[in-house]
Design an enzyme around this catalytic site. Structure first.
Site, PDB file in Angstrom:
ATOM      1  N   LYS A  79     -58.484 -49.756-101.463  1.00 28.24           N
ATOM      2  CA  LYS A  79     -58.544 -51.218-101.576  1.00 28.24           C
ATOM      3  C   LYS A  79     -59.802 -51.627-102.337  1.00 28.24           C
ATOM      4  O   LYS A  79     -60.867 -51.034-102.140  1.00 28.24           O
ATOM      5  CB  LYS A  79     -58.529 -51.829-100.171  1.00 28.24           C
ATOM      6  CG  LYS A  79     -58.400 -53.353-100.149  1.00 28.24           C
ATOM      7  CD  LYS A  79     -58.318 -53.855 -98.714  1.00 28.24           C
ATOM      8  CE  LYS A  79     -58.191 -55.363 -98.646  1.00 28.24           C
ATOM      9  NZ  LYS A  79     -58.088 -55.857 -97.257  1.00 28.24           N
ATOM     10  N   SER A 154     -54.376 -58.906 -96.244  1.00 27.57           N
ATOM     11  CA  SER A 154     -54.911 -58.888 -97.590  1.00 27.57           C
ATOM     12  C   SER A 154     -54.766 -57.539 -98.299  1.00 27.57           C
ATOM     13  O   SER A 154     -54.972 -57.448 -99.509  1.00 27.57           O
ATOM     14  CB  SER A 154     -56.399 -59.270 -97.549  1.00 27.57           C
ATOM     15  OG  SER A 154     -57.147 -58.337 -96.781  1.00 27.57           O
ATOM     16  N   SER A 178     -55.118 -57.462 -91.680  1.00 26.28           N
ATOM     17  CA  SER A 178     -54.937 -57.170 -93.106  1.00 26.28           C
ATOM     18  C   SER A 178     -54.498 -55.753 -93.445  1.00 26.28           C
ATOM     19  O   SER A 178     -54.192 -55.469 -94.594  1.00 26.28           O
ATOM     20  CB  SER A 178     -56.220 -57.491 -93.870  1.00 26.28           C
ATOM     21  OG  SER A 178     -56.398 -58.872 -93.979  1.00 26.28           O
TER      22      SER A 178
END
Length: 485
Positions: A79, A154, A178
């Site tokens: 990420k 996210s 997330s």
């Protein structure tokens, strides 16, 4: 043969037996990305030259039978809010476009020590603020199961890339759901470890008392293997916990007969769709058939999780994001005529709408006259939520429920309605507020869109969560579905 959907366990076996070289694995992964990612849009940056070079070095070690590391030759996606030395790290924001870190995060050091290979950086909601990956400055990631749907957020890029067979595992971060929510939407396995289990050094901070890094994989055992690799106390993170037990795989195959599981009535209440309720009830019956005892309980303060979370997280974000001032690093407005203008214009031009909304909310909650009414009260509610869990865990081993109240929503459906978007965090935010571990595993589908089952454990008892998840996976999984996407 294509290896893009093989498990970490299977790839490791093939590499150890010299049936395939690490460089072949990495090249196959890049071929898959070239074929699929122009549609899915999960990656923000690829590190192809360095990845192939590293894989070829591992080929030489393989030839000498020097295959050290739990993840030897295994490709990974990270990420884009996790610092990667010499690889652009943007948090999917204009504010950090072009930012190339000069140091490595602790989790990356650990993964390099295990000889995993970095493929690239994955798309996300800007600064991890969002639940759909639509707030990214650069692109919108699509759900591999349905290209009209969001992948969640996210960590949407992290979940989508794993589901699409573009990496066997990825890392995400989880502040209020997330990792787990996109794992649910994309039909993969996502673990938010106990707060302190994994070092946050090198994670770009959103809400420091809530953030935690965790793995996303296509099966439960792979997930446990990655968590073993990244767990542990770190001198660079004072909130990392000195917990020695980082063995999550040795007991993973043990049955769950006699295990006591709690199903909170609030988790199947208002706001949860009928198809999700049905899938979760069927999953509960599966757990019973595996020998677990499941009882209904109450977590009465669940409904206060979202308001409490958004006040605390936004307050911490407003403080953490104050460092992006247009001077030290990050976006620098060219039009500013004074220092004050430089601050204002750099921040207003560099941050997206959702990030600015949360900074405003957090600054308001921390301001004189409102601090007691909002921030302090939210911290008291946080304690009540933790107390609810503590009480249940006096009698039960695991809490079960849906990961998200619905399946993935359509792209563009909720981006202009923040309150509806925030409501998707109903069942995940309490876990972060209480600092507990939580895992999402696939448990069903509705109109082709996956549904996730959330298992919540006692602090630092990820081992039991993996046991339950592994046994459940033997009865329900999407392993055959990925290759047909």
């Amino acid at each position: 043969m294509s290896i893009r959907f093989e498990s970490i366990e299977k790839l490791t076996e093939l590499i150890k037996n010299k049936e395939i070289k690490p460089s072949d694995v990495v090249k196959d992964i890049y071929a898959a990305i070239e074929e699929t990612d122009p549609t899915i849009k999960s990656f923000l940056a690829l590190d192809k030259e360095n990845a192939i070079k590293k894989a070829e070095e591992l080929d030489e070690l393989q030839a000498k039978d020097q295959m050290d590391g739990k993840l030897f030759g295994i490709p990974m996606g990270i990420k884009d809010n996790i610092i990667t030395k010499d690889v652009e790290t943007t948090c999917a924001s204009k504010m950090l476009e072009g930012f190339v870190p000069i140091y490595e995060s602790t989790v990356m050091n650990k993964l390099h020590d295990e000889n995993a290979v970095l493929i690239g950086k994955l798309n996300m909601d800007e600064f991890a603020m969002g639940g759909s990956t639509e707030t990214s400055y650069f692109k919108k990631t699509l759900n591999p199961f349905d290209h009209t749907a969001v992948p969640g957020g996210s960590s949407g890029g992290s979940a989508a890339a794993v589901a699409a067979g573009l990496v066997p595992f990825s890392l995400g971060s989880d502040t209020g759901g997330s990792i787990r929510q996109p794992a649910s939407y994309c039909g993969v396995v996502g673990m938010k470890p106990t707060y302190g289990r994994v070092s946050r050094f090198g994670l770009v901070a959103f809400a420091s008392s809530l953030d935690q890094i965790g793995p996303i994989t296509r099966n439960v055992k792979d997930n446990a293997l990655v968590l073993e690799a990244i767990s542990g106390v770190d001198a660079n993170d004072s909130t990392s916990a000195p917990v020695d037990d980082v063995d999550f795989t040795s007991d993973i195959g043990k049955d769950i007969k006699g295990l006591k599981i709690a199903l909170p009535k609030e988790y199947l209440g208002e706001g949860v769709s009928e198809e999700v309720k049905t899938s979760v009830k069927e999953a509960v019956e599966t757990l019973k058939s595996l020998g677990a005892e499941v009882d209904e309980v109450s977590l009465p303060n669940t409904k206060y999780g979202i308001p409490s979370y958004y006040v605390i997280a936004s307050s911490e974000a407003s403080a953490n994001l104050a460092r992006f001032d247009g001077i030290r690093y990050g976006y620098h407005s060219k039009e500013a005529q004074s220092l004050e203008e430089l601050y204002k214009m750099s921040r207003s031009e560099g941050f997206g709408e959702e990030v600015k909304r949360r900074i405003f909310l957090g600054t308001f909650a921390l301001s004189s006259g409102y601090y007691d009414a909002y921030y302090k009260k939210s911290q008291k509610v946080r304690t009540l939520i933790k107390n609810d869990f503590d009480k249940v865990f006096e009698s039960y081993d695991v809490v079960v429920g849906p990961t998200a109240p619905t399946t993935a929503f359509n792209i563009g459906e909720e981006i202009d309605d923040p309150l509806t978007m925030y409501a998707n965090d109903l069942l995940t935010t309490p876990v972060n507020l209480a600092g507990l571990p939580g895992i999402s595993v696939p448990c069903g589908q509705s109109n082709g869109r996956p549904i996730g089952l959330q298992l919540i454990g006692k602090p630092f008892d990820e081992k039991t969560l993996y046991r339950v998840a592994y046994q459940f996976e033997t009865q329900y999984n999407l392993h055959d579905a990925y290759e047909n996407l």
